[in-house]
Design a protein around this motif. Structure first.
Motif, short mmCIF file in Angstrom:
data_model
loop_
_atom_site.label_atom_id
_atom_site.label_comp_id
_atom_site.label_asym_id
_atom_site.label_seq_id
_atom_site.Cartn_x
_atom_site.Cartn_y
_atom_site.Cartn_z
N GLU A 82 0.51 -1.06 -0.05
CA GLU A 82 0.18 -0.04 0.10
C GLU A 82 0.80 1.30 -0.04
O GLU A 82 0.57 2.32 -0.80
N GLN A 83 2.17 1.18 0.86
CA GLN A 83 2.76 2.48 0.70
C GLN A 83 3.47 2.72 -0.60
O GLN A 83 3.30 3.98 -0.94
N ALA A 84 3.86 1.84 -1.38
CA ALA A 84 4.32 2.15 -2.53
C ALA A 84 3.34 2.57 -3.82
O ALA A 84 3.54 3.41 -4.33
N ARG A 85 2.19 1.90 -3.36
CA ARG A 85 1.16 2.28 -4.48
C ARG A 85 0.75 3.88 -3.91
O ARG A 85 0.69 4.67 -4.95
N GLN A 86 0.62 4.03 -2.90
CA GLN A 86 0.28 5.49 -2.58
C GLN A 86 1.42 6.32 -3.06
O GLN A 86 1.02 7.57 -3.40
N SER A 134 7.31 -0.70 -20.09
CA SER A 134 8.37 -0.39 -19.21
C SER A 134 8.02 0.25 -18.05
O SER A 134 8.31 0.13 -16.92
N ILE A 135 6.71 1.09 -18.48
CA ILE A 135 6.03 1.64 -17.11
C ILE A 135 5.45 0.52 -16.33
O ILE A 135 5.37 0.47 -15.03
N TRP A 136 4.56 -0.19 -17.06
CA TRP A 136 4.01 -1.57 -16.50
C TRP A 136 5.02 -2.12 -15.58
O TRP A 136 4.73 -2.58 -14.30
N GLU A 137 6.09 -2.57 -16.05
CA GLU A 137 7.06 -3.48 -15.20
C GLU A 137 7.56 -2.92 -14.03
O GLU A 137 7.85 -3.39 -13.04
N THR A 138 8.10 -1.32 -14.14
CA THR A 138 8.32 -0.70 -12.90
C THR A 138 7.13 -0.70 -11.85
O THR A 138 7.66 -1.01 -10.68
N VAL A 139 6.09 -0.49 -11.95
CA VAL A 139 5.08 -0.48 -11.30
C VAL A 139 4.74 -1.85 -10.58
O VAL A 139 4.42 -2.02 -9.55
N HIS A 140 4.65 -2.98 -11.61
CA HIS A 140 4.45 -4.47 -11.15
C HIS A 140 5.34 -4.78 -10.24
O HIS A 140 5.31 -5.27 -9.29
N LEU A 141 6.68 -4.44 -10.45
CA LEU A 141 7.80 -4.96 -9.46
C LEU A 141 7.86 -4.06 -8.23
O LEU A 141 8.15 -4.58 -7.04
N SER A 142 7.18 -2.79 -8.28
CA SER A 142 7.39 -1.93 -6.92
C SER A 142 6.12 -2.30 -6.20
O SER A 142 6.02 -2.25 -5.00
N LEU A 143 5.16 -3.19 -6.99
CA LEU A 143 3.83 -3.41 -5.95
C LEU A 143 4.08 -4.97 -5.72
O LEU A 143 3.10 -5.99 -5.40
N GLY A 144 5.51 -5.65 -5.76
CA GLY A 144 5.61 -7.16 -5.21
C GLY A 144 5.15 -7.95 -6.21
O GLY A 144 5.02 -9.29 -5.94
N ALA A 145 5.34 -7.66 -7.64
CA ALA A 145 5.05 -8.44 -8.76
C ALA A 145 3.69 -9.04 -8.45
O ALA A 145 3.28 -10.30 -8.93
N ASP A 146 2.57 -8.34 -8.14
CA ASP A 146 1.18 -8.85 -7.86
C ASP A 146 0.51 -8.17 -8.88
O ASP A 146 0.24 -7.02 -9.19
N ALA A 147 0.24 -9.08 -10.09
CA ALA A 147 -0.65 -8.88 -11.23
C ALA A 147 -2.14 -8.12 -10.98
O ALA A 147 -2.23 -7.08 -11.66
N LYS A 149 -2.76 -6.28 -8.28
CA LYS A 149 -2.70 -4.89 -7.58
C LYS A 149 -1.88 -4.04 -8.85
O LYS A 149 -2.39 -2.77 -8.74
N THR A 150 -1.23 -4.53 -9.61
CA THR A 150 -0.87 -3.80 -10.52
C THR A 150 -1.96 -3.35 -11.59
O THR A 150 -2.06 -2.20 -11.96
N ALA A 151 -2.76 -4.14 -11.94
CA ALA A 151 -3.88 -3.82 -12.70
C ALA A 151 -4.85 -3.10 -12.13
O ALA A 151 -5.23 -2.21 -12.74
N SER A 152 -5.14 -3.16 -10.86
CA SER A 152 -5.78 -2.18 -10.23
C SER A 152 -5.32 -0.74 -10.00
O SER A 152 -5.98 0.23 -10.18
N PHE A 153 -4.01 -0.77 -9.73
CA PHE A 153 -3.43 0.45 -10.03
C PHE A 153 -3.43 1.35 -10.94
O PHE A 153 -3.92 2.51 -11.32
N PHE A 154 -3.57 0.75 -12.37
CA PHE A 154 -3.61 1.17 -13.65
C PHE A 154 -5.06 1.56 -13.86
O PHE A 154 -5.33 2.50 -14.39
N ALA A 155 -5.80 0.72 -13.53
CA ALA A 155 -7.24 0.91 -13.72
C ALA A 155 -7.61 2.09 -12.83
O ALA A 155 -8.65 2.89 -13.45
N CYS A 156 -7.33 2.42 -11.67
CA CYS A 156 -7.80 3.57 -10.83
C CYS A 156 -7.10 4.64 -11.52
O CYS A 156 -7.57 6.03 -11.61
#
Length: 174
Positions: A82-86, A134-147, A149-156
């Motif tokens: 959550e901290q990385a997402r925020q 490249s943006i997806w991969e950066t976010v994905h790794l930052s969110l613990g490689a959780d698909a 959470k990554t999809a939700s981040f981009f959807a929001c």
């Protein structure tokens, strides 16, 4: 004060191109407008880039990289979750509020993909997809490689971008 290097001029042209393409898109932007914004003569653009399309591609690459770096720097040293997402959401909000042309350039890139591919040219599509990945991969790794959470981040994020683009507050519809 020394002369500005070709690399520095190239950077000035890319930044000017982002601003111009963000406003008018690929077809609506002239190399004369880019040159004027960059403070160079139009023929000089073509010493730095072979054509308008090459300038557009460089602008697409830079805007994607600016976005990717904003996410990377925001999540640096943060242990995912959550901290990385925020932190990344806040960094993106800061980026698009202080440099809205970055977001607008990305949107112009998406529009240009459809137009260029309809003409049998896939270069812009390849560049936009590579930037997105490249943006997806950066976010994905930052969110613990959780698909999820990554999809939700981009959807929001896309919802927030859409609401902002049409003039509604990000919390509208809740």
């Amino acid at each position: 004060m020394g002369r500005i290097s070709a690399q520095e001029r190239r950077e000035d042209v890319i930044r000017a191109a982002i601003a111009e393409f963000a406003i008018a898109g690929y077809r609506g932007t002239t190399t004369a407008a880019i040159a004027e914004r960059a403070g160079v003569k139009q023929p000089y653009l073509f010493r730095l880039f072979p054509d308008k399309k090459a300038i557009f591609v460089a602008a697409l690459v830079r805007s994607a990289e600016d976005t990717r770096l904003a996410f990377e720097e925001a999540a640096d040293g943060v242990e995912g979750g959550e901290q990385a997402r925020q932190m990344m959401a806040d960094a993106y909000a800061q980026l698009i509020s202080t440099r809205p042309e970055t977001l607008l350039m990305q949107m112009q890139g998406y529009a240009a993909v459809a137009a260029s591919e309809a003409q049998g040219d896939d270069l812009i599509g390849e560049v936009v997809r590579a930037g997105w990945m490249s943006i997806w991969e950066t976010v994905h790794l930052s969110l613990g490689a959780d698909a999820d959470k990554t999809a939700s981040f981009f959807a929001c994020g896309m919802l927030g971008i859409t609401l902002t683009a049409i003039g509604l507050p990000v919390g509208a519809g809740r």
